[in-house]
Design an enzyme around this catalytic site. Structure first.
Site, PDB file in Angstrom:
ATOM      1  N   SER A   1      49.645  39.616  45.161  1.00 14.61           N
ATOM      2  CA  SER A   1      50.681  39.163  44.226  1.00 14.61           C
ATOM      3  C   SER A   1      50.243  37.982  43.370  1.00 14.61           C
ATOM      4  CB  SER A   1      51.960  38.796  44.982  1.00 14.61           C
ATOM      5  OG  SER A   1      51.799  37.576  45.670  1.00 14.61           O
TER       6      SER A   1
ATOM      7  N   LYS B   1      53.068  31.234  46.508  1.00 12.69           N
ATOM      8  CA  LYS B   1      53.694  31.580  45.238  1.00 12.69           C
ATOM      9  C   LYS B   1      53.675  30.381  44.295  1.00 12.69           C
ATOM     10  CE  LYS B   1      55.167  35.840  45.992  1.00 12.69           C
ATOM     11  NZ  LYS B   1      54.309  36.004  47.183  1.00 12.69           N
TER      12      LYS B   1
END
Length: 232
Positions: free
Chosen positions: A152, A190
């Site tokens: 991701s 993230k």
């Protein structure tokens, strides 16, 4: 051959002795090199002693003697250690792809397990092994590492199988790449964003969505500062 931080410290000590006749204190050296703790200075001085550049004078406080300087003793600009994340990629031989980051000798960062760059999979647990730090500015007392699982964050240069190095902190600014602990149960890697009264954890891959949480559900555990990549 000296690392960047070893060279900076040696030149700083030499200049201070020339100016004042006394070697600088450990606090002054730590501040000049923008290191998080004095343990990094101790390691640098030991390395310079072993290479024959410095000598500690017995029975005298703050007593260091410069025995020699690098062949090209031109001071380099000291980085602040702050700003946005620029991956410092270390290949399997421990050599950095960034020309300003020299491989550190004897500095190893604890690897605390695996981190998901995708769906959160597990919280940070315990040290499994250690990885060589890219530079002496990385301190095992203030930094830790995690192995990355998932894709991701690939558009931020972070690939599945990389090892990321993070500085321990519980604060982050919008845009920082962080390890976030969600609901005190699962951790994920993230990009951190503040969205009004909420926190957004953004992926760097269009195939993955952004996760939105209330501020009481997310706890920052570290900010990304470098990564290690092995080539097989």
């Amino acid at each position: 051959m000296l690392t960047k931080k070893q060279r900076e410290l040696l030149l700083f000590i030499n200049d201070r002795i020339k100016e004042t006749g006394v070697s600088p204190s450990f606090d002054e050296m730590k501040e000049a090199l923008d290191l998080a703790s004095k343990s990094g200075i101790h390691r640098l001085i030991t390395a310079l002693e072993e290479r024959g550049f410095l000598r500690r004078l017995a029975h005298r406080a703050r007593a260091l003697e410069v025995l020699k300087l690098p062949e090209s003793a031109v001071p380099q600009a000291q980085g602040s250690g702050r700003g946005g994340f620029r991956p410092s990629v270390i290949n399997g031989e421990g050599r950095s792809s960034r020309p300003t980051a020299s491989a550190s000798i004897g500095t190893f960062i604890p690897v605390m397990g695996r981190i998901a760059a995708g769906t959160a999979i597990e919280a940070i647990e315990h040290e499994t092994h250690r990885v060589a730090a890219p530079d002496d500015e990385f301190d095992p007392d203030t930094h830790f590492a995690l192995e990355v699982s998932g894709e991701s964050m690939i558009n931020a240069g972070i690939l599945d199988g990389d090892t990321v190095i993070l500085k321990r902190t519980d604060h982050a600014q919008s845009g920082d790449i962080v390890v976030a602990l969600i609901n005190e149960e699962t951790a994920t890697l993230k990009r951190f964003r503040k969205k009004g009264g909420s926190i957004a954890l953004e992926a760097a891959n269009p195939a993955f969505g952004t996760q939105i949480f209330g501020p009481d559900r997310v706890r920052i555990q570290g900010k990304l500062v470098a990564l290690v990549r092995k080539y097989h």
